[in-house]
Design a protein around this motif. Structure first.
Motif, PDB file in Angstrom:
ATOM      1  N   LEU A  50       0.830  -1.207   0.000  1.00  0.00           N
ATOM      2  CA  LEU A  50       0.000   0.000   0.000  1.00  0.00           C
ATOM      3  C   LEU A  50       0.864   1.257   0.000  1.00  0.00           C
ATOM      4  O   LEU A  50       0.563   2.228  -0.703  1.00  0.00           O
ATOM      5  CB  LEU A  50      -0.925  -0.016   1.216  1.00  0.00           C
ATOM      6  CG  LEU A  50      -1.942   1.126   1.311  1.00  0.00           C
ATOM      7  CD1 LEU A  50      -2.848   1.130   0.097  1.00  0.00           C
ATOM      8  CD2 LEU A  50      -2.758   1.006   2.590  1.00  0.00           C
ATOM      9  N   GLY A  54       1.044   4.108  -2.950  1.00  0.00           N
ATOM     10  CA  GLY A  54       0.864   5.527  -2.695  1.00  0.00           C
ATOM     11  C   GLY A  54       2.018   6.362  -3.219  1.00  0.00           C
ATOM     12  O   GLY A  54       1.812   7.435  -3.813  1.00  0.00           O
ATOM     13  N   TYR A  75      -3.761  11.236 -10.597  1.00  0.00           N
ATOM     14  CA  TYR A  75      -5.106  11.366 -10.042  1.00  0.00           C
ATOM     15  C   TYR A  75      -5.985  12.224 -10.959  1.00  0.00           C
ATOM     16  O   TYR A  75      -7.198  11.995 -11.048  1.00  0.00           O
ATOM     17  CB  TYR A  75      -5.040  11.969  -8.642  1.00  0.00           C
ATOM     18  CG  TYR A  75      -4.435  11.039  -7.627  1.00  0.00           C
ATOM     19  CD1 TYR A  75      -5.214  10.109  -6.944  1.00  0.00           C
ATOM     20  CD2 TYR A  75      -3.074  11.074  -7.347  1.00  0.00           C
ATOM     21  CE1 TYR A  75      -4.665   9.245  -6.011  1.00  0.00           C
ATOM     22  CE2 TYR A  75      -2.512  10.212  -6.417  1.00  0.00           C
ATOM     23  CZ  TYR A  75      -3.307   9.302  -5.760  1.00  0.00           C
ATOM     24  OH  TYR A  75      -2.753   8.440  -4.838  1.00  0.00           O
ATOM     25  N   VAL A 269      -4.881   3.262  -4.814  1.00  0.00           N
ATOM     26  CA  VAL A 269      -4.908   4.042  -3.578  1.00  0.00           C
ATOM     27  C   VAL A 269      -6.326   4.493  -3.256  1.00  0.00           C
ATOM     28  O   VAL A 269      -6.782   4.414  -2.105  1.00  0.00           O
ATOM     29  CB  VAL A 269      -3.964   5.256  -3.701  1.00  0.00           C
ATOM     30  CG1 VAL A 269      -4.118   6.178  -2.495  1.00  0.00           C
ATOM     31  CG2 VAL A 269      -2.517   4.795  -3.819  1.00  0.00           C
ATOM     32  N   VAL A 270      -7.053   4.961  -4.262  1.00  0.00           N
ATOM     33  CA  VAL A 270      -8.426   5.419  -4.041  1.00  0.00           C
ATOM     34  C   VAL A 270      -9.313   4.260  -3.587  1.00  0.00           C
ATOM     35  O   VAL A 270     -10.172   4.418  -2.708  1.00  0.00           O
ATOM     36  CB  VAL A 270      -8.991   6.068  -5.316  1.00  0.00           C
ATOM     37  CG1 VAL A 270     -10.467   6.408  -5.148  1.00  0.00           C
ATOM     38  CG2 VAL A 270      -8.205   7.331  -5.647  1.00  0.00           C
ATOM     39  N   LEU A 273      -8.174   3.198   0.228  1.00  0.00           N
ATOM     40  CA  LEU A 273      -8.294   4.157   1.326  1.00  0.00           C
ATOM     41  C   LEU A 273      -9.564   3.972   2.160  1.00  0.00           C
ATOM     42  O   LEU A 273      -9.483   3.920   3.401  1.00  0.00           O
ATOM     43  CB  LEU A 273      -8.213   5.581   0.772  1.00  0.00           C
ATOM     44  CG  LEU A 273      -8.013   6.690   1.805  1.00  0.00           C
ATOM     45  CD1 LEU A 273      -6.740   6.458   2.596  1.00  0.00           C
ATOM     46  CD2 LEU A 273      -7.968   8.051   1.116  1.00  0.00           C
ATOM     47  N   PRO A 274     -10.764   3.862   1.572  1.00  0.00           N
ATOM     48  CA  PRO A 274     -11.952   3.651   2.412  1.00  0.00           C
ATOM     49  C   PRO A 274     -11.891   2.355   3.216  1.00  0.00           C
ATOM     50  O   PRO A 274     -12.346   2.317   4.364  1.00  0.00           O
ATOM     51  CB  PRO A 274     -13.101   3.620   1.400  1.00  0.00           C
ATOM     52  CG  PRO A 274     -12.577   4.323   0.203  1.00  0.00           C
ATOM     53  CD  PRO A 274     -11.128   4.005   0.151  1.00  0.00           C
ATOM     54  N   VAL A 276      -9.186   0.802   4.383  1.00  0.00           N
ATOM     55  CA  VAL A 276      -8.240   0.966   5.489  1.00  0.00           C
ATOM     56  C   VAL A 276      -8.856   1.804   6.607  1.00  0.00           C
ATOM     57  O   VAL A 276      -8.754   1.466   7.798  1.00  0.00           O
ATOM     58  CB  VAL A 276      -6.935   1.605   4.982  1.00  0.00           C
ATOM     59  CG1 VAL A 276      -6.012   1.939   6.144  1.00  0.00           C
ATOM     60  CG2 VAL A 276      -6.230   0.668   4.012  1.00  0.00           C
ATOM     61  N   VAL A 277      -9.513   2.909   6.234  1.00  0.00           N
ATOM     62  CA  VAL A 277     -10.112   3.782   7.244  1.00  0.00           C
ATOM     63  C   VAL A 277     -11.198   3.056   8.024  1.00  0.00           C
ATOM     64  O   VAL A 277     -11.256   3.114   9.267  1.00  0.00           O
ATOM     65  CB  VAL A 277     -10.669   5.051   6.573  1.00  0.00           C
ATOM     66  CG1 VAL A 277     -11.476   5.885   7.564  1.00  0.00           C
ATOM     67  CG2 VAL A 277      -9.532   5.889   6.007  1.00  0.00           C
TER      68      VAL A 277
END
Length: 297
Positions: A50, A54, A75, A269-270, A273-274, A276-277
């Motif tokens: 990850l 990034g 991006y 990454v996009v 991210l949700p 992981v959070v």
């Protein structure tokens, strides 16, 4: 009448905790060192991809949108691809949210019924539900595609969410049953004696008690729906309705088979991210949900 004052009792000396001997401290550190090394190495193995993704998404790479210097050019490419990143994020969010809702409603009711009610064939029906786990994932997609086409839900986000729910229900029902089994029956029996119906006892007494199991099932359903690739590939043909994983796969080979690694890493990454959070926010309930069956009795 005179009173004689009693002599004051001497104050007791406060006992001081002896500092641990240096040898004992060194021995404790020596015993914990292998554990720290092992867990740190495992964490590095899982986190490194990850971190690498990034860094690669903002690093300059030949053949990508970020050639000179560090920046967010990859991006920007992802944002402007076909229907646009916001549309793909919205599609993934809608599918994942519907999958979580459908899975929770069906698994909570099913787990409650299997745990609290006795009816003929209960164990056989539960085993048949678990047997779906043994059926290969891909073999069910074509029959489900035909069924969705017959009821008019093919190439829709609702139909995709229903298909993903089907694959989540066996594990989710199993998790909710062991979560309800871990709750003492005296709780809902007391609620029934006080005049509650079975549904009200479930809503007011049992659901708060099985909250970790509900969070575990919901998190599993969200991760499965958010990251799924095969089901949208077969069930969704409209490019404006595809979720983010399929959009990133299409972006990966959009120009004569040449892979745009920078934009692909930005998409990774996009997507990550949700997940992981959510996992970091809910990890305590997640672990408790898995331990609920082990704590029974």
């Amino acid at each position: 009448m005179t009173t004689t004052a009693l002599p004051a009792s001497p104050a007791r000396p406060q006992l001081r905790r002896r500092p641990r001997a240096p040898r004992a401290r060194l021995a404790g550190i020596a015993l914990r060192t292998p554990y720290w090394v092992l867990t740190g190495g495992l964490a590095l193995v899982f986190v490194f991809p990850l971190i690498w993704a990034g860094v690669a998404s903002v690093a300059p790479q030949p053949g990508s949108s970020q050639v000179d210097g560090w920046g967010l050019g990859n991006y920007a490419t992802l944002m402007e691809y076909q229907a646009g990143l916001p549309q793909y994020l919205l599609n993934s969010t809608l599918v994942s949210t519907m999958t979580v809702l459908f899975t929770l409603v069906a698994s909570v009711l099913g787990g409650y019924a299997f745990s609290r009610f006795k009816f003929p064939g209960r164990n056989v029906l539960f085993l048949l539900t678990l047997a779906i786990l043994m059926v290969p994932y891909a073999t069910l997609l074509i029959p489900l595609y035909v069924m969705l086409n017959a009821i008019g839900l093919q190439n829709t986000l609702v139909g995709l969410a229903l298909v993903l729910t089907v694959f989540q229900l066996p594990f989710a029902t199993f998790m909710m049953r062991i979560s309800f089994d871990a709750v003492p029956r005296e709780l809902d029996e007391a609620a029934l004696v006080d005049g509650c119906s079975s549904f009200r006892a479930l809503r007011t007494v049992l659901l708060p008690a099985v909250k970790p199991g509900i969070i575990t099932v919901g998190l599993f359903a969200f991760l499965a729906a958010w990251n799924d690739f095969v089901a949208p590939l077969i069930l969704i043909s409209d490019s404006t309705k595809i979720p983010l994983p399929l959009a990133v796969a299409n972006l990966r080979a959009q120009v004569m088979g040449i892979v745009d690694y920078g934009a692909t890493e930005a998409g990774v990454v996009v997507m990550a991210l949700p997940c992981v959070v959510l996992f970091l926010l809910l990890q305590r309930h997640y672990v408790r949900g898995f331990m609920s069956g082990a704590l029974k009795g």
